[in-house]
Design an enzyme around this catalytic site. Structure first.
Site, PDB file in Angstrom:
ATOM      1  N   GLN A  30       2.978 -12.760 -46.835  1.00 33.40           N
ATOM      2  CA  GLN A  30       4.134 -12.067 -46.254  1.00 33.40           C
ATOM      3  C   GLN A  30       3.721 -11.043 -45.202  1.00 33.40           C
ATOM      4  O   GLN A  30       4.413 -10.865 -44.192  1.00 33.40           O
ATOM      5  CB  GLN A  30       4.931 -11.386 -47.363  1.00 33.40           C
ATOM      6  CG  GLN A  30       6.266 -10.827 -46.900  1.00 33.40           C
ATOM      7  CD  GLN A  30       7.043 -10.159 -48.020  1.00 33.40           C
ATOM      8  OE1 GLN A  30       6.575  -9.183 -48.602  1.00 33.40           O
ATOM      9  NE2 GLN A  30       8.203 -10.690 -48.350  1.00 33.40           N
ATOM     10  N   SER A  76       2.889   8.695  -9.330  1.00 29.49           N
ATOM     11  CA  SER A  76       4.292   8.731  -9.739  1.00 29.49           C
ATOM     12  C   SER A  76       5.149   9.480  -8.718  1.00 29.49           C
ATOM     13  O   SER A  76       6.301   9.146  -8.494  1.00 29.49           O
ATOM     14  CB  SER A  76       4.429   9.386 -11.118  1.00 29.49           C
ATOM     15  OG  SER A  76       3.798   8.596 -12.115  1.00 29.49           O
ATOM     16  N   GLU A  89       3.748  -0.330 -11.107  1.00 32.52           N
ATOM     17  CA  GLU A  89       5.171  -0.402 -10.713  1.00 32.52           C
ATOM     18  C   GLU A  89       5.975   0.750 -11.335  1.00 32.52           C
ATOM     19  O   GLU A  89       7.170   0.634 -11.574  1.00 32.52           O
ATOM     20  CB  GLU A  89       5.801  -1.743 -11.116  1.00 32.52           C
ATOM     21  CG  GLU A  89       5.041  -2.967 -10.690  1.00 32.52           C
ATOM     22  CD  GLU A  89       4.974  -3.133  -9.188  1.00 32.52           C
ATOM     23  OE1 GLU A  89       5.919  -2.740  -8.502  1.00 32.52           O
ATOM     24  OE2 GLU A  89       3.958  -3.657  -8.715  1.00 32.52           O
ATOM     25  N   GLY A 131      -8.244 -10.661 -37.015  1.00 35.33           N
ATOM     26  CA  GLY A 131      -9.305  -9.913 -37.662  1.00 35.33           C
ATOM     27  C   GLY A 131     -10.478  -9.700 -36.725  1.00 35.33           C
ATOM     28  O   GLY A 131     -10.311  -9.499 -35.519  1.00 35.33           O
ATOM     29  N   GLY A 132     -11.695  -9.774 -37.276  1.00 36.78           N
ATOM     30  CA  GLY A 132     -12.892  -9.543 -36.466  1.00 36.78           C
ATOM     31  C   GLY A 132     -13.033 -10.516 -35.314  1.00 36.78           C
ATOM     32  O   GLY A 132     -13.557 -10.159 -34.251  1.00 36.78           O
ATOM     33  N   ALA A 169       0.824  -1.210   0.000  1.00 39.19           N
ATOM     34  CA  ALA A 169       0.000   0.000   0.000  1.00 39.19           C
ATOM     35  C   ALA A 169       0.856   1.256   0.000  1.00 39.19           C
ATOM     36  O   ALA A 169       1.199   1.792   1.062  1.00 39.19           O
ATOM     37  CB  ALA A 169      -0.943  -0.016   1.203  1.00 39.19           C
ATOM     38  N   PRO A 217      -4.460   8.826  -3.901  1.00 35.06           N
ATOM     39  CA  PRO A 217      -5.080   9.634  -4.951  1.00 35.06           C
ATOM     40  C   PRO A 217      -4.208  10.780  -5.447  1.00 35.06           C
ATOM     41  O   PRO A 217      -4.214  11.103  -6.633  1.00 35.06           O
ATOM     42  CB  PRO A 217      -6.353  10.159  -4.270  1.00 35.06           C
ATOM     43  CG  PRO A 217      -6.701   9.103  -3.276  1.00 35.06           C
ATOM     44  CD  PRO A 217      -5.375   8.599  -2.769  1.00 35.06           C
ATOM     45  N   ASP A 238      12.022  -1.658  -7.645  1.00 35.55           N
ATOM     46  CA  ASP A 238      13.018  -2.185  -8.588  1.00 35.55           C
ATOM     47  C   ASP A 238      12.787  -3.672  -8.809  1.00 35.55           C
ATOM     48  O   ASP A 238      12.756  -4.165  -9.939  1.00 35.55           O
ATOM     49  CB  ASP A 238      14.443  -1.967  -8.048  1.00 35.55           C
ATOM     50  CG  ASP A 238      14.958  -0.566  -8.284  1.00 35.55           C
ATOM     51  OD1 ASP A 238      14.336   0.180  -9.057  1.00 35.55           O
ATOM     52  OD2 ASP A 238      15.997  -0.214  -7.683  1.00 35.55           O
TER      53      ASP A 238
END
Length: 383
Positions: free
Chosen positions: A279, A132, A363, A339-340, A124, A128, A240
């Protein structure tokens, strides 16, 4: 740098792969649909020793090297990214700080339960107004005799509502910025401590993500992790390590997307032949395979650097940055190859695409990773 896996590492990898394919792959999409954490499977992973990979044997763990940890997270994440990150957090962000900075009493009290899976942990840090910029956290810890009184709000906490133990970061003096941040071990059920709103997320939906609310929560001073003011250092060290886990998670997601795209391209017929013969499709598959291999190598390099005991901040940030961007790109290409059909929920690439995005965010966002890497390479270039 020796990239050949040892026999022990191969065995750990195979055990994780077998578990993932038997226990996770068949249920991952349903867990995602329901938004249900894989608690039963998590406990089983504890029985296999996969939750105590950073815990010494005398505290109930199965301590091994970081490369083995990376292999486990990749295999689990290939099947279920939610399970992968739950295991990564349990190991690197909960067990590891207690193993490294905890008192003997703390290690014996908490590590056996966490390593076995009987207890679930949370980390934790985020708030809010402190994402960063972790140094600007507002959660306060005021010393009161043999206790600290903690008040504040944490959010976006993985395992928040289901955690039995949380590593909580609070400041003892906001004017000190990062030098006032202190870490605490807070148990579920402590008066004044409760989970708040649960988040409805785009991806990794089988993880629980919630707020943690502290209202004059009295935590024994004996539950302080490390010294006063040492919390920010602990957090950065664990991040890290956590970035290596996220990189491994991203590699696992990307690998599954590539495998699904390759299988589909070989079976899907258009213009009288498998689309893998075109290709345009081949080049996408080539770039996918190449980027995944590069991401895996960066991740293993960071793991090897960690195991030497040297500082690995740059390597972890590079691995997390490249692997996460690889996962997002590969899952996008996998959908394009489908595709779809790739846009439909019955195809696993749809879930992988949603799961991949978070690896660029938690992280430390990839913008932060670039700042970290820039700082490291500039320092290294000094005479």
């Amino acid at each position: 740098m020796d990239l050949n896996l040892t026999e022990e590492q191969k065995l750990i990898q195979e055990k994780a792969r077998e578990f993932a394919r038997k226990e996770l792959e068949p249920i991952a999409s349903k867990l995602d649909e329901l938004g249900k954490p894989p608690i039963e499977q998590f406990r089983k992973l504890g029985e296999l020793g996969f939750l105590g990979l950073m815990v010494p044997e005398e505290y109930g763990g199965s301590k091994t090297d970081t490369v083995s940890y990376v292999l486990v997270i990749e295999e689990l994440s290939r099947a279920c990214a939610s399970t992968g990150i739950m295991v990564a957090i349990q190991n690197s962000l909960v067990c590891q700080p207690i193993a490294l900075f905890g008192t003997e009493e703390q290690k014996r009290r908490y590590l056996p339960g966490l390593a076995s899976g009987k207890a679930i942990g949370a980390f934790a840090l985020t708030e809010p107004e402190a994402g960063s910029d972790a140094a600007s956290i507002r959660t306060r810890a005021v010393r009161d005799g043999d206790y600290y009184v903690i008040s504040g709000l944490k959010h976006f906490i993985t395992n928040g509502s289901i955690a039995d133990v949380a590593i909580v970061f609070a400041t003892v003096d906001p004017s000190l910025r990062h030098k006032g941040i202190t870490a605490f071990i807070v148990e579920k059920g402590t008066p004044g401590f409760r989970p708040g709103r649960e988040e409805n997320k785009m991806g990794i939906r089988a993880t629980n993500t919630s707020e943690l609310i502290f209202e004059e929560c009295r935590v024994p001073a004996s539950n302080r992790l490390g010294q006063e003011g040492e919390g920010f250092k602990i957090a950065l060290m664990m991040l890290d390590s956590g970035r290596i886990g996220v990189a491994a998670q991203a590699v696992g997601i990307a690998r599954r997307a590539y495998e699904e795209a390759l299988k589909y391209a070989k079976s899907r017929q258009q213009f009288g032949q498998p689309i893998a013969q075109f290709q345009a499709i081949q080049w996408m598959l080539v770039d996918m395979a190449t980027r995944i291999e590069a991401a895996r190598l960066l991740t293993i390099k960071a793991a090897l650097k960690k195991d030497t005991g040297e500082r690995y901040t740059k390597e972890a940030a590079m691995a997390k940055l490249f692997a996460s961007e690889t996962a997002v790109w590969v899952t996008d290409r996998a959908i394009q190859i489908h595709g779809g059909y790739g846009y439909m929920k019955e195809y696993v690439v749809e879930r992988l695409y949603r799961d991949a995005k978070i690896t660029e965010i938690y992280e430390g966002t990839n913008e932060i990773q670039r700042l970290v890497i820039a700082n490291q390479i500039l320092q290294e270039s000094l005479p």
